[in-house]
Design a protein around this motif. Sequence first.
Motif, PDB file in Angstrom:
ATOM      1  N   GLU A  32       0.808  -1.211   0.000  1.00 46.51           N
ATOM      2  CA  GLU A  32       0.000   0.000   0.000  1.00 46.51           C
ATOM      3  C   GLU A  32       0.844   1.264   0.000  1.00 46.51           C
ATOM      4  OE1 GLU A  32      -2.449  -3.112   2.266  1.00 46.51           O
ATOM      5  OE2 GLU A  32      -0.528  -2.175   2.764  1.00 46.51           O
ATOM      6  N   SER A  33       0.185   2.360  -0.407  1.00 46.56           N
ATOM      7  CA  SER A  33       0.741   3.697  -0.285  1.00 46.56           C
ATOM      8  C   SER A  33       2.082   3.820  -1.018  1.00 46.56           C
ATOM      9  CB  SER A  33       0.866   4.039   1.207  1.00 46.56           C
ATOM     10  OG  SER A  33       1.236   5.380   1.402  1.00 46.56           O
ATOM     11  N   SER A  34       3.133   4.237  -0.316  1.00 50.67           N
ATOM     12  CA  SER A  34       4.437   4.417  -0.946  1.00 50.67           C
ATOM     13  C   SER A  34       4.986   3.120  -1.520  1.00 50.67           C
ATOM     14  CB  SER A  34       5.425   4.990   0.079  1.00 50.67           C
ATOM     15  OG  SER A  34       6.611   5.396  -0.514  1.00 50.67           O
ATOM     16  N   CYS A  35       4.578   1.992  -0.966  1.00 45.76           N
ATOM     17  CA  CYS A  35       4.984   0.691  -1.508  1.00 45.76           C
ATOM     18  C   CYS A  35       4.470   0.528  -2.934  1.00 45.76           C
ATOM     19  CB  CYS A  35       4.469  -0.437  -0.619  1.00 45.76           C
ATOM     20  SG  CYS A  35       4.824  -2.102  -1.234  1.00 45.76           S
ATOM     21  N   ALA A  36       3.258   1.036  -3.209  1.00 43.72           N
ATOM     22  CA  ALA A  36       2.700   0.938  -4.563  1.00 43.72           C
ATOM     23  C   ALA A  36       3.546   1.725  -5.552  1.00 43.72           C
ATOM     24  CB  ALA A  36       1.258   1.439  -4.573  1.00 43.72           C
ATOM     25  N   ASN A  37       4.079   2.880  -5.120  1.00 45.95           N
ATOM     26  CA  ASN A  37       4.967   3.639  -5.991  1.00 45.95           C
ATOM     27  C   ASN A  37       6.208   2.830  -6.330  1.00 45.95           C
ATOM     28  OD1 ASN A  37       3.152   5.732  -5.673  1.00 45.95           O
ATOM     29  ND2 ASN A  37       4.357   6.788  -4.122  1.00 45.95           N
ATOM     30  N   ILE A  38       6.728   2.128  -5.322  1.00 48.90           N
ATOM     31  CA  ILE A  38       7.916   1.295  -5.536  1.00 48.90           C
ATOM     32  C   ILE A  38       7.595   0.180  -6.523  1.00 48.90           C
ATOM     33  CG2 ILE A  38       9.468  -0.363  -4.415  1.00 48.90           C
ATOM     34  CD1 ILE A  38       9.370   1.448  -1.946  1.00 48.90           C
ATOM     35  N   PHE A  39       6.447  -0.455  -6.348  1.00 48.76           N
ATOM     36  CA  PHE A  39       6.050  -1.514  -7.279  1.00 48.76           C
ATOM     37  C   PHE A  39       6.038  -1.006  -8.711  1.00 48.76           C
ATOM     38  CE2 PHE A  39       2.533  -3.165  -9.844  1.00 48.76           C
ATOM     39  CZ  PHE A  39       2.960  -4.478 -10.015  1.00 48.76           C
ATOM     40  N   LEU A  40       5.490   0.191  -8.910  1.00 47.22           N
ATOM     41  CA  LEU A  40       5.376   0.730 -10.264  1.00 47.22           C
ATOM     42  C   LEU A  40       6.723   1.080 -10.870  1.00 47.22           C
ATOM     43  CD1 LEU A  40       2.214   2.926  -9.649  1.00 47.22           C
ATOM     44  CD2 LEU A  40       2.346   0.905 -11.125  1.00 47.22           C
ATOM     45  N   GLY A  41       7.769   1.197 -10.037  1.00 47.09           N
ATOM     46  CA  GLY A  41       9.102   1.465 -10.554  1.00 47.09           C
ATOM     47  C   GLY A  41       9.774   0.251 -11.167  1.00 47.09           C
ATOM     48  N   GLY A  42       9.208  -0.937 -11.000  1.00 48.86           N
ATOM     49  CA  GLY A  42       9.803  -2.148 -11.551  1.00 48.86           C
ATOM     50  C   GLY A  42       9.808  -2.141 -13.067  1.00 48.86           C
ATOM     51  N   THR A  43      10.923  -2.533 -13.662  1.00 52.60           N
ATOM     52  CA  THR A  43      10.970  -2.583 -15.128  1.00 52.60           C
ATOM     53  C   THR A  43      10.083  -3.700 -15.655  1.00 52.60           C
ATOM     54  OG1 THR A  43      13.000  -3.879 -14.890  1.00 52.60           O
ATOM     55  CG2 THR A  43      13.245  -1.551 -15.382  1.00 52.60           C
TER      56      THR A  43
END
Length: 369
Positions: free
Chosen positions: A100-111
Motif C-alpha cells: 500500500e501507499s508508498s509501496c505501490a509507488n515502488i512496485f510501479l518502478g519495476g521494469t
Amino acid sequence: MAILRILVAAVQMIAAGAASADAPTYGSFVYASDLPGVLFLTGEIKRNDSFELRRAMRDDQIDLVVAASPGGDLYEGLQIAAILHDNGIATYVPEGASCESSCANIFLGGTNRLVVGELGVHQFYPVASVGNTVAPRKETTAYAQYTTADIIGIMNQFDTPPFVYEKMFGTTAIYYFTGSEKAMLNKGLGNTTFGDRLAGVDTFLSETPVFLARPSAAPAPAALAEAPALVTPTILPISPTLNEAAIDILVSINSDWSRQNQEALPRLSDYYAPNVDFYGSALSHAEVMVEKETFATRWPIRQYSVEPGTVRIDCSSQRCVVDSVIAWVAASPERGAKASGRSTWSLVLVVFQGGLKITGESGKTLKRN
C-alpha cells in the motif's frame, strides 16, 4: 488462509529464535540467503531505505524486489522506485501479500512487474502543523501542488497508466485496484526469465511464508516510556564504517531540508558542529542556523536530492569529506517564484560526541533553470 499461514509462521519463527544470519536486513528490506538476487520489502518505508537498497545492491546482484510493505515515507519510496527503474530491477506482489501507499509507488518502478496480491494507493498527506505551530494554508496548498507535480513527473517515467493518478489523488482512504486494473499495471509477463524468477519466489514462499510477514514495532522499554520528554540535540549514530555514516548524513540532511520549515529547521540544527567553515566564513552554530532560516523563509518549499553516481567520499579515522551533486527545486508561493537546478555540495564531517557533525560546508551552482 494464506495470510493466516504467514502469521502463524511468523510466530513460530519468533518462538524458535530463527537465525538472522540467514536473512540479513537492509533497512526495511530483508534478503533471503536461499534466494539470491531477491529482496523482500515488508517493513515501513523510512528515511535512508534508498541508501540501504544500494548497499544490498553492492552486496549482491539484486534483480527482483518482492513488495509487501504498508508504505511510509513518500519521497523515500519514489527514490527507491527510481533506483529500481534505472537498474532494471523487477517488482512482484505475490498472492497473500499487500502493498500500500508508498509501496505501490515502488512496485510501479519495476521494469518488469506483476501484482497478484493487493495493491493500494491513497492521497499523500502534506504536514500542516508541528506541535502547536500551524503552517499557513497557502503554504500547505502550494506544497501539495508542487509535490503532486513531482510525483507525476517521476512516475510518468515508469509507464504509469493515467487511471492510477485518478485513484491516487482522489482517494483519502486506501483504494485497492481491481483485478482488471491490476492486469493493466503488469509489465514484462512475456519475459521468460522474469516468469522463471517469479516461479522460484512462489516456491520459496510456499516453504517459508514468513518472509511476507510484516515486522511488528518493538515496544519501548518501560524506563524510556515513563521518562519525561527532553529537548536535546540528536546524536547521529556512526554506522559500521565512517563511509556509510557519511552517506547516511548526506541522504538524510537533504531529506530533512526538503521538509516544511517547522520540521526542517529543528532537524537541520542537529547536523552542525559548534563552529563551521561555512562557504569560506567562520560561523558559529547559531550563525549557520540564521543563514539557513533566512534561506528557508525566502524559499519555504524545497525538494533536494542527491544525484546518483555523483557521491565521492574520503574518510580518515575521525574525519570525512563528502562531495556530491544535488538536484533541487525551490519555490515561494507568496512571491510567486520557483527555481530549480543542480549544485555541487561539499561537507566536512568530524566525529563529535559519538556521531558525525558538519564542520565545513561549501558548493556552487552548476545550472539554474
